[in-house]
Design an enzyme around this catalytic site. Structure first.
Site, mmCIF file in Angstrom:
data_model
loop_
_atom_site.group_PDB
_atom_site.id
_atom_site.type_symbol
_atom_site.label_atom_id
_atom_site.label_comp_id
_atom_site.label_asym_id
_atom_site.label_seq_id
_atom_site.Cartn_x
_atom_site.Cartn_y
_atom_site.Cartn_z
ATOM 1 N N GLY A 11 0.829 -1.210 0.000
ATOM 2 C CA GLY A 11 0.000 0.000 0.000
ATOM 3 C C GLY A 11 0.864 1.260 0.000
ATOM 4 N N GLN A 12 0.194 2.405 0.008
ATOM 5 C CA GLN A 12 0.918 3.692 -0.019
ATOM 6 C C GLN A 12 1.926 3.791 1.129
ATOM 7 N N ARG A 35 -3.000 -12.063 -4.475
ATOM 8 C CA ARG A 35 -3.960 -11.452 -5.393
ATOM 9 C C ARG A 35 -3.755 -12.078 -6.769
ATOM 10 N N LEU A 80 0.002 -2.110 8.928
ATOM 11 C CA LEU A 80 -0.588 -1.121 8.023
ATOM 12 C C LEU A 80 -1.643 -1.745 7.119
ATOM 13 N N ALA A 82 -4.976 -3.067 5.663
ATOM 14 C CA ALA A 82 -6.380 -2.739 5.973
ATOM 15 C C ALA A 82 -7.198 -2.630 4.698
ATOM 16 N N GLN A 83 -8.512 -2.784 4.848
ATOM 17 C CA GLN A 83 -9.455 -2.306 3.842
ATOM 18 C C GLN A 83 -9.585 -0.837 4.215
ATOM 19 N N SER A 84 -8.907 0.039 3.488
ATOM 20 C CA SER A 84 -8.699 1.405 3.966
ATOM 21 C C SER A 84 -9.629 2.440 3.339
ATOM 22 N N GLU A 127 -10.346 9.001 11.397
ATOM 23 C CA GLU A 127 -11.752 8.615 11.180
ATOM 24 C C GLU A 127 -12.407 8.174 12.486
ATOM 25 N N LYS A 153 -11.720 0.375 12.999
ATOM 26 C CA LYS A 153 -10.418 0.899 13.415
ATOM 27 C C LYS A 153 -10.399 1.248 14.907
ATOM 28 N N ARG A 184 -0.729 7.452 -3.746
ATOM 29 C CA ARG A 184 -2.066 7.298 -3.175
ATOM 30 C C ARG A 184 -2.961 6.512 -4.151
HETATM 31 P P1 NAP Z 1 -3.628 1.356 1.285
HETATM 32 O O1 NAP Z 1 -2.784 2.063 0.264
HETATM 33 O O2 NAP Z 1 -5.046 1.054 0.975
HETATM 34 O O3 NAP Z 1 -2.868 0.001 1.658
HETATM 35 C C1 NAP Z 1 -3.488 -1.015 2.401
HETATM 36 C C2 NAP Z 1 -2.643 -2.264 2.325
HETATM 37 O O4 NAP Z 1 -3.282 -3.303 3.082
HETATM 38 C C3 NAP Z 1 -2.459 -2.834 0.906
HETATM 39 O O5 NAP Z 1 -1.143 -3.314 0.774
HETATM 40 C C4 NAP Z 1 -3.444 -3.997 0.899
HETATM 41 O O6 NAP Z 1 -3.116 -5.007 -0.040
HETATM 42 C C5 NAP Z 1 -3.278 -4.495 2.316
HETATM 43 N N1 NAP Z 1 -4.357 -5.397 2.742
HETATM 44 C C6 NAP Z 1 -5.688 -5.255 2.492
HETATM 45 N N2 NAP Z 1 -6.374 -6.285 3.008
HETATM 46 C C7 NAP Z 1 -5.462 -7.097 3.604
HETATM 47 C C8 NAP Z 1 -5.548 -8.329 4.277
HETATM 48 N N3 NAP Z 1 -6.723 -8.950 4.464
HETATM 49 N N4 NAP Z 1 -4.415 -8.892 4.740
HETATM 50 C C9 NAP Z 1 -3.200 -8.293 4.544
HETATM 51 N N5 NAP Z 1 -3.062 -7.124 3.906
HETATM 52 C C10 NAP Z 1 -4.173 -6.533 3.432
HETATM 53 O O7 NAP Z 1 -3.624 2.181 2.652
HETATM 54 P P2 NAP Z 1 -2.588 3.306 3.178
HETATM 55 O O8 NAP Z 1 -3.096 4.629 2.776
HETATM 56 O O9 NAP Z 1 -1.219 2.886 2.853
HETATM 57 O O10 NAP Z 1 -2.828 3.205 4.740
HETATM 58 C C11 NAP Z 1 -2.044 2.339 5.562
HETATM 59 C C12 NAP Z 1 -2.773 2.066 6.861
HETATM 60 O O11 NAP Z 1 -2.976 3.300 7.544
HETATM 61 C C13 NAP Z 1 -4.153 1.453 6.704
HETATM 62 O O12 NAP Z 1 -4.360 0.614 7.817
HETATM 63 C C14 NAP Z 1 -5.088 2.640 6.780
HETATM 64 O O13 NAP Z 1 -6.355 2.223 7.217
HETATM 65 C C15 NAP Z 1 -4.374 3.510 7.780
HETATM 66 N N6 NAP Z 1 -4.559 4.952 7.668
HETATM 67 C C16 NAP Z 1 -4.363 5.582 6.477
HETATM 68 C C17 NAP Z 1 -4.485 6.962 6.420
HETATM 69 C C18 NAP Z 1 -4.244 7.706 5.131
HETATM 70 O O14 NAP Z 1 -4.655 8.874 5.047
HETATM 71 N N7 NAP Z 1 -3.551 7.123 4.157
HETATM 72 C C19 NAP Z 1 -4.793 7.694 7.570
HETATM 73 C C20 NAP Z 1 -4.948 6.999 8.779
HETATM 74 C C21 NAP Z 1 -4.816 5.631 8.819
HETATM 75 P P3 NAP Z 1 -3.961 -5.042 -1.461
HETATM 76 O O15 NAP Z 1 -3.688 -3.714 -2.106
HETATM 77 O O16 NAP Z 1 -3.405 -6.211 -2.154
HETATM 78 O O17 NAP Z 1 -5.402 -5.190 -1.047
HETATM 79 O O1 F7E Z 2 -12.310 11.351 1.219
HETATM 80 C C1 F7E Z 2 -14.923 13.673 0.128
HETATM 81 C C2 F7E Z 2 -15.316 12.500 1.013
HETATM 82 O O2 F7E Z 2 -11.834 9.051 0.382
HETATM 83 C C3 F7E Z 2 -12.005 12.628 1.763
HETATM 84 C C4 F7E Z 2 -8.435 7.106 4.160
HETATM 85 O O3 F7E Z 2 -7.048 7.075 3.953
HETATM 86 O O4 F7E Z 2 -8.290 9.174 5.370
HETATM 87 C C5 F7E Z 2 -8.897 8.551 4.257
HETATM 88 O O5 F7E Z 2 -10.321 8.564 4.385
HETATM 89 C C6 F7E Z 2 -13.247 13.502 1.713
HETATM 90 C C7 F7E Z 2 -14.517 12.838 2.258
HETATM 91 O O6 F7E Z 2 -10.557 10.004 2.380
HETATM 92 C C8 F7E Z 2 -15.238 12.538 -3.290
HETATM 93 O O7 F7E Z 2 -16.733 12.459 1.197
HETATM 94 C C9 F7E Z 2 -15.868 14.258 -2.119
HETATM 95 O O8 F7E Z 2 -15.231 13.763 3.036
HETATM 96 O O9 F7E Z 2 -10.067 10.847 0.142
HETATM 97 P P1 F7E Z 2 -11.173 10.269 0.936
HETATM 98 P P2 F7E Z 2 -11.233 9.728 3.800
HETATM 99 O O10 F7E Z 2 -12.598 9.193 3.682
HETATM 100 O O11 F7E Z 2 -11.048 10.973 4.613
HETATM 101 C C10 F7E Z 2 -8.575 8.558 6.640
HETATM 102 C C11 F7E Z 2 -7.815 9.323 7.694
HETATM 103 C C12 F7E Z 2 -8.330 7.105 6.642
HETATM 104 O O12 F7E Z 2 -7.976 6.522 7.660
HETATM 105 C C13 F7E Z 2 -8.781 6.345 5.446
HETATM 106 O O13 F7E Z 2 -8.123 5.074 5.380
HETATM 107 O O14 F7E Z 2 -13.538 13.810 0.357
HETATM 108 N N1 F7E Z 2 -15.167 13.425 -1.304
HETATM 109 N N2 F7E Z 2 -15.924 13.721 -3.347
HETATM 110 C C14 F7E Z 2 -14.750 12.366 -1.997
HETATM 111 N N3 F7E Z 2 -14.030 11.301 -1.627
HETATM 112 C C15 F7E Z 2 -13.760 10.365 -2.571
HETATM 113 N N4 F7E Z 2 -12.989 9.301 -2.243
HETATM 114 N N5 F7E Z 2 -14.219 10.493 -3.865
HETATM 115 C C16 F7E Z 2 -14.969 11.553 -4.279
HETATM 116 O O15 F7E Z 2 -15.371 11.632 -5.422
#
Ligand code: NAP
Ligand code: F7E
Length: 323
Positions: A11-12, A35, A80, A82-84, A127, A153, A184
């Protein structure tokens, strides 16, 4: 040489964290689910795919998590995986709970039973604050999640705290606010917009359809945020930390920045499509990273303007490699 096991390495954040740890001389093991296609594009873009030892497994299969910990005996484990995607969590709520909630317990149980000195990082999220209870969210702000993702979470967060208190594990939870990058996923709103701005600039499409553009987020750069994860595991005591910029911006303003970067007016290209509205919205998030500043010495160093410019440029290069 220290050993680190990263779930979600494809993931990212997994990709940037792996790059950071390899740079520090770690042996990096990547836990990844099978996958039907190769999912290592981010690791390939960073040029580190061949430097990571991949260990197959899935967070919903505790036996595979246990095997990975037995096999690697890591000094540090970063969960890290997750179904994110928040939107998907309403369509697949039980799956999300399984991976994002119970998957955390699978990691903690594996450590507790076979490698109790392993330091553990849990990827918690802003979140969990959802319907915010304080204007600036910190480690002491009460939680009020607004999606099945946030609820799952929250379980992962509290089970991490609980195992720390019950079994004295060095387990820390990073409450990270939104962080973005050129790596991303395309479904998240920043990357959806930077990709669209690049495509529209190149004449490949005319519009981008978005949902609630009045939502506000505290957006930072993923490259900065993985540093905070590592710093948490270098502390003598495990703890929980908010990681954020302390600045919040509307999706609308983020669109303006992205389109302006390529000399376009977002208002001419953004179409509001109610199918992207969520059943329950998180209207605003704004983090208070004072504790991370004070104890970890961490602060965000990339502004939203710089971040979005970096993402638009990367999308232009991907779409038009001769640039
Ligand atoms: P991401 O790009 O969606 O990466 C998620 C990773 O988890 C991918 O490698 C995915 O593999 C893997 N994964 C999904 N289901 C799995 C399973 N059942 N078993 C093992 N691995 C699995 O997310 P990210 O943005 O890097 O975020 C990393 C972590 O931080 C996540 O837990 C997310 O919820 C959390 N987080 C993210 C943000 C953010 O803004 N980016 C903020 C707060 C918290 P596949 O791609 O093969 O499914
Ligand atoms: O949405 C609005 C949407 O999907 C941000 C994940 O990394 O951060 C992420 O969750 C905002 C929301 O991120 C569209 O409704 C408008 O208010 O980029 P997002 P998220 O939902 O904040 C948290 C911290 C995590 O932990 C999560 O894993 O943007 N929005 N129009 C839209 N969002 C999407 N995706 N697509 C649109 O077209």
């Amino acid at each position: 040489m220290k050993k680190a096991l990263i779930t979600g390495v494809t993931g990212q954040d997994g990709a940037y964290l792996a790059e950071l740890l390899l740079g520090k001389g770690y042996e990096v093991y990547g836990f990844f689910p099978r996958r039907s296609t190769d999912t290592r594009w981010r690791l390939q873009e960073l040029g580190i795919a061949d430097s990571i030892r991949m260990v197959e497994g899935d967070l919903t299969d505790p036996a595979s998590v246990l095997q990975a910990v037995i096999k690697t005996q890591p000094d540090e484990m970063y969960n890290l995986g997750a179904q994110s995607f928040v939107g998907t969590s309403w369509n697949q709520p039980l799956f999300t709970a399984h991976v994002d909630g119970l998957g955390v317990t699978a990691c903690l149980e594996a450590i507790r039973n076979v490698s109790p000195s392993t330091r553990f990082y849990q990827a918690s999220t802003s979140e969990m604050f959802g319907s915010i209870q304080e204007a600036h969210q910190s480690e002491t702000t009460p939680f009020y999640p607004r999606s099945p993702y946030g609820v799952a979470k929250l379980y992962g967060h509290w089970i991490t705290v609980n195992y720390r208190e019950s079994f004295r594990l060095h387990a820390s939870s990073g409450i990270l606010f939104n962080h973005e990058s050129p790596l991303r996923g395309i479904e998240f709103v920043t990357r959806k917009v930077t990709d669209a701005a690049a495509r529209i600039k190149l004449g490949m499409q005319d519009e981008v359809r978005l949902g609630n553009i009045d939502a506000k987020r505290d957006w930072g750069y993923a490259g900065d945020y993985v540093e905070a994860m590592w710093l948490m595991l270098q502390q003598e005591q495990p703890d929980d930390y908010v990681v954020a910029t302390g600045v919040t911006t509307t999706v609308r303003e983020m669109c303006r920045i992205a389109f302006e970067h390529v000399g376009l007016d977002y208002q001419a290209h953004v179409v509001i499509d109610p199918s992207y509205f969520r059943p329950a919205e998180v209207d605003i998030l704004l983090g208070n990273p004072a504790k991370a500043n004070r104890i970890l010495g961490w602060r965000a160093t990339t502004s939203l303007d710089e971040l979005i410019a970096m993402m638009v440029e990367a999308d232009l290069r991907r779409l038009s490699p001769s640039r």
